[in-house]
Design a protein around this motif. Structure first.
Motif, PDB file in Angstrom:
ATOM      1  N   LEU A  90       0.815  -1.212   0.000  1.00 36.87           N
ATOM      2  CA  LEU A  90       0.000   0.000   0.000  1.00 36.87           C
ATOM      3  C   LEU A  90       0.851   1.266   0.000  1.00 36.87           C
ATOM      4  N   GLY A  91       2.093   1.165   0.421  1.00 39.08           N
ATOM      5  CA  GLY A  91       2.992   2.301   0.330  1.00 39.08           C
ATOM      6  C   GLY A  91       3.251   2.666  -1.128  1.00 39.08           C
ATOM      7  N   VAL A  92       3.426   1.651  -1.973  1.00 35.14           N
ATOM      8  CA  VAL A  92       3.597   1.867  -3.408  1.00 35.14           C
ATOM      9  C   VAL A  92       2.331   2.474  -3.998  1.00 35.14           C
ATOM     10  N   ILE A  93       1.174   1.977  -3.566  1.00 35.22           N
ATOM     11  CA  ILE A  93      -0.108   2.518  -4.029  1.00 35.22           C
ATOM     12  C   ILE A  93      -0.208   4.008  -3.673  1.00 35.22           C
ATOM     13  N   ALA A  94       0.112   4.348  -2.427  1.00 42.81           N
ATOM     14  CA  ALA A  94      -0.036   5.727  -1.945  1.00 42.81           C
ATOM     15  C   ALA A  94       0.812   6.703  -2.749  1.00 42.81           C
ATOM     16  N   GLU A  95       2.011   6.285  -3.136  1.00 44.52           N
ATOM     17  CA  GLU A  95       2.946   7.200  -3.784  1.00 44.52           C
ATOM     18  C   GLU A  95       2.798   7.265  -5.297  1.00 44.52           C
ATOM     19  N   ASN A  96       2.075   6.288  -5.882  1.00 44.06           N
ATOM     20  CA  ASN A  96       2.118   6.192  -7.336  1.00 44.06           C
ATOM     21  C   ASN A  96       0.783   6.166  -8.061  1.00 44.06           C
ATOM     22  N   CYS A  97      -0.323   6.032  -7.354  1.00 42.96           N
ATOM     23  CA  CYS A  97      -1.600   5.798  -8.033  1.00 42.96           C
ATOM     24  C   CYS A  97      -2.580   6.958  -7.883  1.00 42.96           C
TER      25      CYS A  97
END
Length: 336
Positions: A231-238
């Motif tokens: 979810l960290g990747v989701i937060a920063e990229n989506c």
């Protein structure tokens, strides 16, 4: 929350829906019986945007991606129902010859594990040149070679001429992933599907890979589907998020809304399970109790019922329908 890495780099586009999944159902034949890995899911991807698909392993994320490209293993898999519309054309109704044209040219994919996606007995250059042979038949062999080297250079591979001669096992994990990105972007597709593109890579390389995808997206304006359990990747990229659980969608929302105001108990559980430097040292990390139910024995009602801290009687008996719970936000839960 930091400004989205991919979103801030993309060029502004009109928000037309480039891809729509409508009530998609995918089954697999197993020795124990038929299972439904994806069960009646619907979502859309806007032109020039980044859509994140999140959830635990086995929730149907990769099956959904493979369905879009019609790459599910045969004969054990079946698309039982639904439509997959690419610019209003139903991909599921196209003859296989047209699907060959759509793959790579229109929709491309970075597969989850580059070591298994790349052919171990062929050099990197041969595999990259093959894409130009399949999709640019009028191009000369010399031009194909030049374009292949150029693509490796664009994805940040040093000394691309030498890398062309190497085999996958001679490259690091990060380098193999860059080769996969080069292959996926060789035809400048309208949609890039990135299935766990940073799996098994160290944190520094993960950031480099995501920055690379963002940089290329900003230059080309392509749409991206980013599949991850992080979810960290989701937060920063989506821009927008689809949360899946046990083959179904439990929540969808713009990324900021999801992190500020999650509605589904499963989404809340995922968010509270993220480690944070703001928490006290040696604090026990919250977890979601239990495990995902077997696809062979799905509960009658809500599939998250046996793990939900808020479960009520109706949750065991009636499967919740996805409904609007805010601005562009939906949740499949009786309690919201």
């Amino acid at each position: 929350m930091q400004e989205n890495q991919l979103s801030r780099k993309r060029s502004e586009k009109s928000k037309k829906k480039i891809l729509r999944l409508e009530n998609l159902v995918v089954s697999f034949d197993t020795e124990q019986g038929c299972i439904y890995a994806v069960d009646d899911i619907s979502f859309s991807l806007e032109q020039g945007s980044v859509l994140g698909i999140a959830g635990e392993s086995g929730c149907g994320k990769s099956v959904t991606a493979l369905s879009i490209l019609r790459l599910l293993p045969k004969p054990i898999s079946h698309i039982v129902a639904g439509k997959i519309r690419f610019w209003e054309k139903d991909i599921l109704e196209l003859p296989i010859e047209q699907m060959h044209e759509i793959r790579s040219e229109k929709i491309s994919m970075i597969f989850q594990e580059p070591m298994t996606a790349l052919n171990p007995v062929h050099a990197v250059g041969r595999q990259l040149v093959e894409i130009y042979q399949l999709h640019f038949s009028g191009m000369t062999p010399a031009a194909m070679e030049i374009n292949a080297v150029s693509m490796l250079e664009k994805v940040g591979i040093p000394d691309p001429g030498q890398v062309m001669k190497k085999y996958p096992h001679q490259l690091s994990g990060g380098m193999r992933q860059r080769v996969m990105i080069a292959m996926a972007l060789a035809c400048e597709p309208d949609i890039l599907i990135a299935d766990e593109p940073t799996t098994a890579l160290d944190v520094t390389v993960q950031a480099q890979i995501l920055d690379l995808i963002g940089e290329i997206q900003g230059k080309t304006g392509m749409s991206v589907i980013l599949i991850t359990h992080d979810l960290g990747v989701i937060a920063e990229n989506c821009d927008h998020v689809v949360v899946m659980y046990a083959g179904r969608i439990v929540e969808t929302a713009p990324v900021n809304n999801l992190f500020k105001n999650p509605m589904h108990p499963y989404t809340k559980g995922l968010l509270t399970s993220i480690p944070s430097s703001a928490k006290d040292a040696k604090t026990i990390l919250p977890t979601i109790k239990g495990s995902v139910p077997s696809l062979l024995n799905m509960p009658k009602g809500c599939r998250f019922a046996d793990r939900c801290p808020l479960v009520e009687k109706i949750c065991w008996e009636v499967s919740p329908l996805e409904r609007s719970v805010g601005t562009r936000q939906t949740a499949a839960c009786h309690l919201v």
